[in-house]
Design an enzyme around this catalytic site. Structure first.
Site, PDB file in Angstrom:
ATOM      1  N   GLY A   1       0.796  -1.206   0.000  1.00 32.21           N
ATOM      2  CA  GLY A   1       0.000   0.000   0.000  1.00 32.21           C
ATOM      3  C   GLY A   1       0.830   1.257   0.000  1.00 32.21           C
ATOM      4  O   GLY A   1       0.387   2.276   0.489  1.00 32.21           O
ATOM      5  N   CYS A   2       2.024   1.232  -0.516  1.00 28.38           N
ATOM      6  CA  CYS A   2       2.925   2.387  -0.561  1.00 28.38           C
ATOM      7  C   CYS A   2       3.427   2.765   0.839  1.00 28.38           C
ATOM      8  O   CYS A   2       2.752   2.563   1.826  1.00 28.38           O
ATOM      9  CB  CYS A   2       2.283   3.627  -1.183  1.00 28.38           C
ATOM     10  SG  CYS A   2       2.239   3.613  -2.967  1.00 28.38           S
TER      11      CYS A   2
END
Lengths: 374, 245
Positions: free
Chosen positions: A13-14
Site C-alpha cells: 500500500g505504498c
C-alpha cells in the site's frame, strides 16, 4: 494460468518517510534508507525514491538538474536544448552502483546551471517560472529525456525497484543532507516506470505520496489552464504542481493551501475564508485517500486527506522530526523518542528549519495581497 | 516460558517460530513492525510483546491473551473473536475493526475508525476501552458490543473526533465527560450517567481497565459518562428496499 484475485495476495500500500534535522545539521543517506526499508512489504519493487535537501552546498546558487535519458541520442538532443537556455557550470553522470537488483536503468546525468540572461530577457519570465517551463517542456516534448529534479541544493533519486535498493544504487550513503524524504511504491492504475516513481518535483518542491488522487482529471485540467504540463502518468504529479501554483504563484499561506487541497466538508466549514478558498480553487481539492509529505529547502509538511484514509505517524527527538506511514519506520532509526503522535485528517504536521518562517522564502507581494484580501 | 528476540527473525520466520512453540507463555523482544502477531490464534496462550507491533496485531484471534508493552499500528484486534489484547501504549487506525468478541484495552490514544463494524451475538460481547482519546468515526456502522473512551491520560485533545456513531444501529458507546453534539451522528441519542449505579453494566470493564493500567477506579467514576446509542435500528431500509416497516 492467470491467477485470480484471492489466489495471490500482495499486502502492499505504498510507504512514505521523512527525517529532518531542524538545526540544518546534515547526515548521510543511511538513516532514511534504514527507515523506509522497515516498510519493505508496503511496496512491490515497482518504484522507490528519495529527495535530499542540502546536498549540494558548493553549488548553492545553481539549479541542480537531474535528468534521465533513454539513450545517448536523447542526451545529446536534451543537452543542446539545455545549453540554449542555461549557462551550465558543471555536468557529469550521477554516480551509481551497479547491482543485480536494479535493472534497465536509464542514463542519469546532472547539471549545475543558471538560466541565460538573454533568454530570461527574451521570455520576460522570472527565473523560477523560466526554469519550471523549460523542465516541463523537456518532460512533455523531448522524447527519451525527463527531469527527475530541478531545484537548488536538492535532488531527487528515484527509479524502478525497492526503495532500499534504489538508495544503494544511487550511493546515497555518500551524500549529506539535513532533510530526506523517501517513498516505496505499490503502483495502482498507472505504470511502474523510472519517471513515474516518487518523489515528484518541480523547482525546490518534492512530494511523496501514499494513496490515490481520484480527482486527478479535475486537478489536471485546472493546472493545465495555468500552463502546467502533466506528462509523467502518475496522479502524484498534480500535487507538486498544486503546491507550486498555490504557494509560489498565488502566494497563499501554507494554512490556506491546506484548506484548498484538503478542504473541510461544506457542513464543517467554520470560517467564511475557508468557504471562499474552497470556491475559488475548487479545481485543486485533492479528493480520495492520501498521506503526503511535501518538502522544500526550508522544511516539510505532511498531511492526510480530510477523513484520513491512510496511515501517518510523526515523532520528535531533540532537533529531529520524523514522519512515516508506520511507527516502526521511525523506531528503526530512533528507538527512543520524545513524542509520537498521529495527526487527524487534514491536520498538517509542519516541520521547518529553526531559522525559517515558511516553506518558501517570500511570496510575490502583489499576489499575496490579493489572496489575503480574499 | 519461551523467549524470542525479533531481531533474529524476519516477518515470516517469526510467525512460524511462534506458531511452532509448544509453550503456554511466549515473550517476544525487540519487535519493530512485525505484522500479524497472534493472528488467527485459536488457543488460550499468553503472548507478551515488547516493542512496536506491526499491523493486524491479534487479527482474528480467538482466545489468546496478548500484552503489548509498546505501541500498536493499524488494525489491532481486527475481527477478533475471543481473548484479550492489552496495549501499554497507543494504537493506530481501525483498532477493533469488525470485532465480534473478547476485550481490547488501550492505555493511551486510538487513531481513526475505532471499533467500526463491531458486532455482538448471543454470548459474544466485544468490548474496547481506550484510556486516552479516539479519532473520527468511532463505532461507524456499529452493530453491537461496547466501546468506552475515557480520556483519563491528561491529553488536551478532544475526547472523540467527528462522525462518531455514523450508520450505527446497535451497541453502545460510552464517553467519559460531555461530548459536543456536532461530533455525534444524527441517528444517535445520548444520556448522561453518573457513578457506579448508573454504570453498573460497564463496571467490570472499567475495573479491568483500572487493574491493567493501575488507575484508581474512583477517579474514573468521578466524571459523568455520556452513553450513545442508535435511535433507529434499520437506518438504511429506505435506501435499498423501499420498505420502511
Amino acid at each position: 494460468m492467470l491467477k485470480l484475485e484471492g489466489d495471490i495476495r500482495i499486502p502492499s500500500g505504498c510507504a512514505i518517510a521523512a527525517v529532518m534535522n531542524r538545526s540544518a545539521e546534515r547526515f548521510d543517506g543511511h538513516t532514511i534508507i534504514a527507515s523506509i526499508a522497515t516498510m519493505h512489504k508496503r511496496s512491490n519493487g515497482l518504484g522507490g525514491g528519495f529527495a535530499a535537501y542540502g546536498i549540494y552546498p558548493e553549488y548553492r546558487d545553481y539549479y541542480a538538474l537531474h535528468v534521465f535519458y533513454d539513450d545517448d541520442g536523447a542526451r545529446q538532443m536534451c543537452e543542446r536544448y539545455l545549453q540554449h537556455h542555461f549557462r551550465i557550470k558543471d555536468r557529469e553522470p550521477v554516480p551509481v552502483r551497479r547491482t543485480r537488483k536494479i535493472t534497465d536503468a536509464p542514463l542519469i546525468w546532472r547539471y549545475f546551471a543558471v538560466p541565460r540572461e538573454d533568454r530570461l530577457y527574451r521570455e520576460q519570465l522570472g527565473e523560477e517560472d523560466f526554469v519550471a517551463r523549460v523542465m516541463m517542456t523537456i518532460n512533455s516534448d523531448l522524447r527519451g529525456a525527463f527531469v527527475a529534479s530541478s531545484g537548488k541544493d536538492m535532488a531527487a533519486f528515484k527509479g524502478v525497484g525497492y526503495p532500499e535498493d534504489i538508495g544503494e544504487f544511487f550511493r546515497l550513503e555518500e551524500y549529506q543532507a539535513y532533510l530526506w524524504t523517501a517513498h516505496g511504491r505499490f503502483p495502482t492504475n498507472t505504470p511502474g516506470w523510472w519517471g513515474g516513481a516518487h518523489p515528484f518535483t518541480l523547482l525546490n518542491w518534492s512530494v511523496v505520496h501514499n494513496g490515490e488522487i481520484s480527482s486527478y482529471s479535475t486537478n489536471r485540467r485546472y493546472l493545465e489552464m495555468y500552463g502546467y504540463k502533466i506528462s509523467l502518468q502518475t496522479d502524484t504529479e498534480v500535487i507538486a504542481y498544486a503546491f507550486d501554483f498555490l504557494m509560489r504563484q498565488q502566494g497563499l499561506s501554507l494554512e490556506d493551501t491546506i484548506d484548498v487541497i484538503a478542504a473541510p466538508f461544506w457542513s464543517n466549514l467554520e470560517q467564511e475564508k475557508q468557504a471562499h478558498l474552497r470556491r475559488k480553487y475548487a479545481g485543486l481539492l485533492l479528493n480520495g485517500p492520501f498521506s503526503i509529505i511535501v518538502a522544500t529547502n526550508n522544511g516539510l509538511m505532511a498531511v492526510n486527506d480530510r477523513i484520513k484514509l491512510r496511515p501517518l505517524v510523526a515523532a520528535t527527538r531533540d532537533e529531529f522530526l520524523y514522519v512515516a506511514s508506520e511507527e516502526s519506520a521511525i523506531r528503526a532509526v530512533a528507538p527512543v523518542l520524545d513524542r509520537v503522535w498521529s495527526p487527524g485528517g487534514g491536520e498538517p504536521i509542519i516541520g521547518l528549519l529553526y531559522n525559517k518562517k515558511g516553506l518558501l522564502e517570500a511570496s510575490p507581494v502583489g499576489l499575496q495581497t490579493d489572496a489575503q484580501s480574499a | 516460558m519461551a523467549v524470542f528476540d525479533a531481531v533474529d527473525y524476519d516477518q515470516h520466520s517469526l510467525l512460524e517460530a511462534l506458531k511452532a512453540s509448544p509453550d503456554q507463555e511466549i515473550e517476544v523482544l525487540n519487535l519493530n513492525g512485525h505484522r500479524y502477531l497472534g493472528c488467527g490464534w485459536k488457543n488460550s496462550k499468553r503472548l507478551v510483546l515488547r516493542g512496536t507491533a506491526g499491523n493486524n496485531l491479534g487479527a482474528f484471534a480467538d482466545g489468546p491473551t496478548i500484552l503489548l508493552y509498546g505501541n500498536g499500528q493499524e488494525g489491532v484486534g481486527n475481527t477478533m473473536s475471543d481473548g484479550e489484547i492489552v496495549v501499554y501504549g497507543r494504537v493506530g487506525d481501525i483498532a477493533g475493526y469488525g470485532m465480534r468478541g473478547g476485550g481490547l484495552y488501550i492505555r493511551d490514544d486510538a487513531g481513526y475508525r475505532l471499533g467500526i463494524h463491531m458486532k455482538a451475538y448471543q454470548d459474544k460481547r466485544p468490548v474496547i476501552v481506550v484510556g486516552g482519546q479516539a479519532g473520527a468515526f468511532v463505532g461507524e456502522y456499529m452493530a453491537g458490543g461496547t466501546i468506552i473512551v475515557l480520556g483519563v491520560n491528561g491529553s488536551n485533545r478532544s475526547l472523540i473526533g467527528p462522525y462518531c456513531g455514523t450508520g450505527m444501529y446497535e451497541g453502545e458507546i460510552y464517553m467519559r465527560g460531555e461530548v459536543p453534539r456536532r461530533h455525534l451522528a444524527e441517528n444517535t441519542k445520548t444520556e448522561v450517567l453518573h457513578g457506579e449505579k448508573d454504570l453498573q453494566s460497564i463496571l467490570p470493564y472499567l475495573m479491568r481497565f483500572a487493574a491493567h493500567f493501575s488507575y484508581d477506579i474512583d477517579l474514573i467514576l468521578a466524571e459523568p459518562f455520556t452513553r450513545l446509542t442508535a435511535v433507529d435500528k434499520r437506518i438504511f431500509s429506505h435506501m435499498y428496499t423501499g420498505f420502511t416497516g
